[in-house]
Design a protein around this motif. Sequence first.
Motif, PDB file in Angstrom:
ATOM      1  N   SER A   1       0.830  -1.207   0.000  1.00  0.00           N
ATOM      2  CA  SER A   1       0.000   0.000   0.000  1.00  0.00           C
ATOM      3  C   SER A   1       0.859   1.250   0.000  1.00  0.00           C
ATOM      4  O   SER A   1       0.589   2.226  -0.704  1.00  0.00           O
ATOM      5  CB  SER A   1      -0.910   0.013   1.238  1.00  0.00           C
ATOM      6  OG  SER A   1      -1.811  -1.055   1.214  1.00  0.00           O
TER       7      SER A   1
ATOM      8  N   ASP B   1       2.478   2.179  -3.215  1.00  0.00           N
ATOM      9  CA  ASP B   1       1.463   2.792  -4.074  1.00  0.00           C
ATOM     10  C   ASP B   1       1.188   4.239  -3.644  1.00  0.00           C
ATOM     11  O   ASP B   1       1.052   5.139  -4.484  1.00  0.00           O
ATOM     12  CB  ASP B   1       0.174   1.966  -4.007  1.00  0.00           C
ATOM     13  CG  ASP B   1      -0.832   2.341  -5.078  1.00  0.00           C
ATOM     14  OD1 ASP B   1      -0.578   2.025  -6.256  1.00  0.00           O
ATOM     15  OD2 ASP B   1      -1.869   2.957  -4.744  1.00  0.00           O
TER      16      ASP B   1
ATOM     17  N   GLN C   1       1.750   7.395  -6.079  1.00  0.00           N
ATOM     18  CA  GLN C   1       0.672   8.344  -6.394  1.00  0.00           C
ATOM     19  C   GLN C   1       1.119   9.774  -6.069  1.00  0.00           C
ATOM     20  O   GLN C   1       0.891  10.706  -6.844  1.00  0.00           O
ATOM     21  CB  GLN C   1      -0.601   8.014  -5.593  1.00  0.00           C
ATOM     22  CG  GLN C   1      -1.182   6.619  -5.865  1.00  0.00           C
ATOM     23  CD  GLN C   1      -1.674   6.421  -7.285  1.00  0.00           C
ATOM     24  OE1 GLN C   1      -2.029   7.394  -7.951  1.00  0.00           O
ATOM     25  NE2 GLN C   1      -1.650   5.181  -7.757  1.00  0.00           N
TER      26      GLN C   1
ATOM     27  N   THR D   1       3.034   2.820 -10.274  1.00  0.00           N
ATOM     28  CA  THR D   1       3.433   2.035  -9.102  1.00  0.00           C
ATOM     29  C   THR D   1       4.463   0.974  -9.465  1.00  0.00           C
ATOM     30  O   THR D   1       5.384   0.705  -8.692  1.00  0.00           O
ATOM     31  CB  THR D   1       2.186   1.406  -8.453  1.00  0.00           C
ATOM     32  OG1 THR D   1       1.266   2.465  -8.150  1.00  0.00           O
ATOM     33  CG2 THR D   1       2.517   0.662  -7.176  1.00  0.00           C
TER      34      THR D   1
ATOM     35  N   TRP E   1       8.191   0.486  -7.790  1.00  0.00           N
ATOM     36  CA  TRP E   1       8.675  -0.814  -7.291  1.00  0.00           C
ATOM     37  C   TRP E   1      10.041  -1.144  -7.911  1.00  0.00           C
ATOM     38  O   TRP E   1      10.967  -1.565  -7.213  1.00  0.00           O
ATOM     39  CB  TRP E   1       7.698  -1.948  -7.645  1.00  0.00           C
ATOM     40  CG  TRP E   1       6.626  -2.234  -6.642  1.00  0.00           C
ATOM     41  CD1 TRP E   1       5.292  -1.978  -6.762  1.00  0.00           C
ATOM     42  CD2 TRP E   1       6.780  -2.882  -5.354  1.00  0.00           C
ATOM     43  NE1 TRP E   1       4.612  -2.406  -5.650  1.00  0.00           N
ATOM     44  CE2 TRP E   1       5.506  -2.962  -4.774  1.00  0.00           C
ATOM     45  CE3 TRP E   1       7.886  -3.381  -4.654  1.00  0.00           C
ATOM     46  CZ2 TRP E   1       5.289  -3.535  -3.509  1.00  0.00           C
ATOM     47  CZ3 TRP E   1       7.681  -3.945  -3.401  1.00  0.00           C
ATOM     48  CH2 TRP E   1       6.387  -4.022  -2.836  1.00  0.00           C
TER      49      TRP E   1
ATOM     50  N   TYR F   1      -2.170  -3.317 -16.604  1.00  0.00           N
ATOM     51  CA  TYR F   1      -2.129  -2.277 -15.569  1.00  0.00           C
ATOM     52  C   TYR F   1      -1.643  -0.958 -16.174  1.00  0.00           C
ATOM     53  O   TYR F   1      -0.652  -0.938 -16.904  1.00  0.00           O
ATOM     54  CB  TYR F   1      -1.200  -2.695 -14.434  1.00  0.00           C
ATOM     55  CG  TYR F   1      -0.835  -1.558 -13.511  1.00  0.00           C
ATOM     56  CD1 TYR F   1      -1.733  -1.097 -12.556  1.00  0.00           C
ATOM     57  CD2 TYR F   1       0.400  -0.925 -13.617  1.00  0.00           C
ATOM     58  CE1 TYR F   1      -1.417  -0.039 -11.724  1.00  0.00           C
ATOM     59  CE2 TYR F   1       0.735   0.143 -12.783  1.00  0.00           C
ATOM     60  CZ  TYR F   1      -0.179   0.587 -11.856  1.00  0.00           C
ATOM     61  OH  TYR F   1       0.142   1.643 -11.047  1.00  0.00           O
TER      62      TYR F   1
ATOM     63  N   GLY G   1      -5.151  -2.449  -9.574  1.00  0.00           N
ATOM     64  CA  GLY G   1      -4.071  -2.186  -8.618  1.00  0.00           C
ATOM     65  C   GLY G   1      -3.113  -3.359  -8.614  1.00  0.00           C
ATOM     66  O   GLY G   1      -3.485  -4.476  -8.980  1.00  0.00           O
TER      67      GLY G   1
ATOM     68  N   SER H   1       0.493  -5.359  -6.671  1.00  0.00           N
ATOM     69  CA  SER H   1       1.490  -5.472  -5.617  1.00  0.00           C
ATOM     70  C   SER H   1       2.321  -6.726  -5.870  1.00  0.00           C
ATOM     71  O   SER H   1       1.958  -7.549  -6.715  1.00  0.00           O
ATOM     72  CB  SER H   1       0.849  -5.506  -4.230  1.00  0.00           C
ATOM     73  OG  SER H   1       1.819  -5.146  -3.259  1.00  0.00           O
TER      74      SER H   1
ATOM     75  N   ASN I   1      -5.044  -0.829  -3.531  1.00  0.00           N
ATOM     76  CA  ASN I   1      -4.479   0.120  -4.492  1.00  0.00           C
ATOM     77  C   ASN I   1      -5.423   0.344  -5.673  1.00  0.00           C
ATOM     78  O   ASN I   1      -5.523   1.465  -6.201  1.00  0.00           O
ATOM     79  CB  ASN I   1      -3.115  -0.371  -4.991  1.00  0.00           C
ATOM     80  CG  ASN I   1      -2.089  -0.439  -3.870  1.00  0.00           C
ATOM     81  OD1 ASN I   1      -2.262   0.173  -2.816  1.00  0.00           O
ATOM     82  ND2 ASN I   1      -1.031  -1.210  -4.077  1.00  0.00           N
TER      83      ASN I   1
ATOM     84  N   ARG J   1      -8.246   5.960   0.047  1.00  0.00           N
ATOM     85  CA  ARG J   1      -7.116   5.130   0.465  1.00  0.00           C
ATOM     86  C   ARG J   1      -7.550   4.236   1.627  1.00  0.00           C
ATOM     87  O   ARG J   1      -8.028   4.716   2.643  1.00  0.00           O
ATOM     88  CB  ARG J   1      -5.944   6.023   0.893  1.00  0.00           C
ATOM     89  CG  ARG J   1      -4.747   5.287   1.450  1.00  0.00           C
ATOM     90  CD  ARG J   1      -4.156   4.250   0.496  1.00  0.00           C
ATOM     91  NE  ARG J   1      -3.612   4.845  -0.722  1.00  0.00           N
ATOM     92  CZ  ARG J   1      -3.079   4.131  -1.727  1.00  0.00           C
ATOM     93  NH1 ARG J   1      -3.061   2.807  -1.673  1.00  0.00           N
ATOM     94  NH2 ARG J   1      -2.619   4.738  -2.800  1.00  0.00           N
TER      95      ARG J   1
END
Lengths: 747, 150
Positions: A530, A533, A537, A543, A547, A596, A607, A609, A726, A735
């Motif tokens: 989270s 992200d 943002q 995102t 990463w 994405y 979203g 991850s 996300n 959020r």
Amino acid sequence: MTIQMKNLSRRKVLQGMGAVSGLVLAAPIISRSVIADAHSEDTGLSSSVYLMLDTDGTVNIQIHRVEMGQGSRTGLPQIIADELDADWSRINFMPAYGDKKFGDQNTDGSTSIRMFFTAFQQAGAAARAMLVQAAANEWGVAVSDVDAENHRLINKVTGASEDFAHFVDAASELPVPANDTLTFKAKNMRKYIGKPVRNIYMNDIITGSSQFGQDVMRDGMLFAVAARPPVAGGKINTFDKAAAMAVDGVVDVVELPTLSGGFSFKPLGGVAVVATNTWAALKGREALNATFEGGDNADYDTTAFEQALWQSIDGKDNAFLTRGNADAALESADKTYQADYFVPHQSHAPMEPPSATAEWQGDDLQMWVCCQDPQSVQNTVAAYVGKKPEEIYVEATLLGGAFGRKSKPDFAVEAALLAKHTGKPVKMVWMREDDMRHGYYHTIAAQRTHAAVKDGKVTAWKHKAAYPSIGGTFDPAATGPGGFEMGLGLTDIPFEIDNLQVNSGDAKAHVRIGWVRSVANIQQAFALGSFVDEIAQGEGKRTDDLWMELIGSDRIVDPTSEGVEYGNYGMSKETHPIDTARLKAVLKKVVDMSGYGKDMPKGKAIGISVHRSFVSYVASAIEVDVSDSGELKVPRAWMAVDCGLAVNPDRVKSQMEGAVLFGMTIALHGEITAENGAIVQGNYDTYPVCRIDEAPHVEVAIMDVDAPPGGVGEPGVPPVAPALANAIFAATGKRIRRLPIRDQLMA
Amino acid sequence: MKAKINGQAIEYNGDGEMPLLWYLRDIEGMTGTKFGCGAGLCGACTVHVDGVAVRSCQTFMEDVDGTEIKTIEGLASGETLHALQEAWAENDVPQCGYCQAGQIMQAASLLSENPNPTDQEIDDAMYGNICRCGTYQRIKAAIRSVAGDA
């Protein structure tokens, strides 16, 4: 998941152990004394404690691990069958019973394949080599002139062939070849490994003949339910025995031993009603009108405790990893980010509530238990019945889900005691409410994260977690996360940044804390995924790009080089390193699969991850569709998994599909609360889990890599909740920092 | 009371309030019908009473007098599996398998009433059957593969 809590020296000591004389092949996880045991049991050809051939050619595979849907009891035999060149239809799959000779039987931590792949390969290859040698001897040809295929040995000189059965006797007279002489099949020659072999229990499951713990029936068996103290560590006060005995079918009312000292796997105490059927036992339990004393945990209230966790976050820091100076970097940053995340207690809530059946014949005790670790049942029960663990026969039935709950054999002790007391076989039946109110819960966790950005780059990450430890279940003095828990996502953060600080805060347990599918990765990956992200943002970045920046160059991350005591899920860092290239590859894959970043209609978004756990790498992409009134749908999900060699790709795929639903339940619904020390939730109405209408279409990609097997059952779960949160942010601007999401999106 | 279970006549004179679930499991030893929640919330105990899916944990013995009950053990016709059982295998639906008897019995009831359900109708009919392993996607695929052929 207890890998980090075990003494791993045993594995180290036995690694590299060569063959021993006789018919039994030493697997690296088998102790020397045990080899002698296996030897004495031989009646056919044994190349290890896991494999024995009968003289009719039947291949008996002793699968020492249990099945709860993860597929190990199909996957492990695939390994032997391949190396042996066996015919799958001539395999006898033997049930798991507890015995130290098999090595570790605790089927959790996503360990079965990754820890036993080599041992099962060796068992199959050694038996094959012995059969080949026997055939070469009989035919008077060189070993290289003999081939094995589908349960037959082939004379390459003459073209003649014979069934395995023909050679079993002769092969059993031969020495077991040394491990270092064994050759394993090349990847392209494999027939079972890497193939989607069907679940060995399929036919039983679809016809209703599969036997789970709740399904065990014995002649003359009685059925028991119990009224247990609602507060963990409490005790029975009053109960109306006569009223319960007056219920038709009730045979006995038996007080269970009061729990004292630490929780461990001890039964909770209370009083049991034993009857000729479960319904009568339930009516008897109601008639007991039992009252209880609360004990030390009677004040536990999760709402108040959450405040205490935040005070702990504000308070003393226990440093687990210090790189550079995160505080200084935060001071001198162009921009800083801070966020607080909260994840409440979770229940395993497997479809099959715990159950155990015990039967005494004279002084002999036999048990059938839906347990994840039959040896743990032996050890725990032994202390209550005055026997040695090895004197108790414990067979693991199929498990109707487990997710960590059935590693804790408190319920098995109850059955053993009641069977002893009544002199009859007794099945202890846990109701759904018993399971939910007397669980070993996932912890309750507060986390605070900080990040510093300078010149457009993240220069510092500071992460603090406060939650009661699983250690508190075994040591009442434990306070706050242990190193084995911080190592599930935090002290192994794979970020290539100069300043990194990982701290914990104190927190004491007031319920039994246990491991739930993926354990501390649940909350830690939620905060990590989270927060990445949130920073992306804030910085106006994609995102996935952030990463990639944070993970940095292709390299091996070794937390021990920074002074961290890191367990690496029980695997060596040589065979199963933290490899950033593999982590980035799954993320890239899931981005490609999901699209994405593409433009989507209002209210819709994807979203992402990514997380490494159980020495596997998984990236998730979750699509949400949120209506104006805040109604959430999850139409699609994508999972990219690198678990090294996927022994059974379809079971890997199914575990990833299931992990999406498990993660979604945590994200959307899962919350166990306590008031006055007692758990509030009782059934699937108050503890909802995802139903079919919430199930997305899941696409899974399994990375084709040349690496040894990693875990599969658990690592799919951690990235799901952050990817979902996300996606919600991208779709709505809301959020999610607190789970479960439940009605947080409602206008 | 008298009833038939998978074609076999039974006679029962005990507590009329005993749920059919416990009669099947504990008295008859027919453990294919699973106990999951005891409250009609999970569907693991689904059986057919006179051809209609019910939760056996919420069905009292006194209410099944004179009925024909079918459980998962009686779904196949002899050695011939029900089309849904075949589809469950073909789609490798089960993980742990505990809920699947209830899922199959619920789906069989759906298809006998509505041989060609829409996706929404599948969701509606299967809503009451929980699978904690998360096999829903394959359950849907298996039902769809049979729908229309029934």
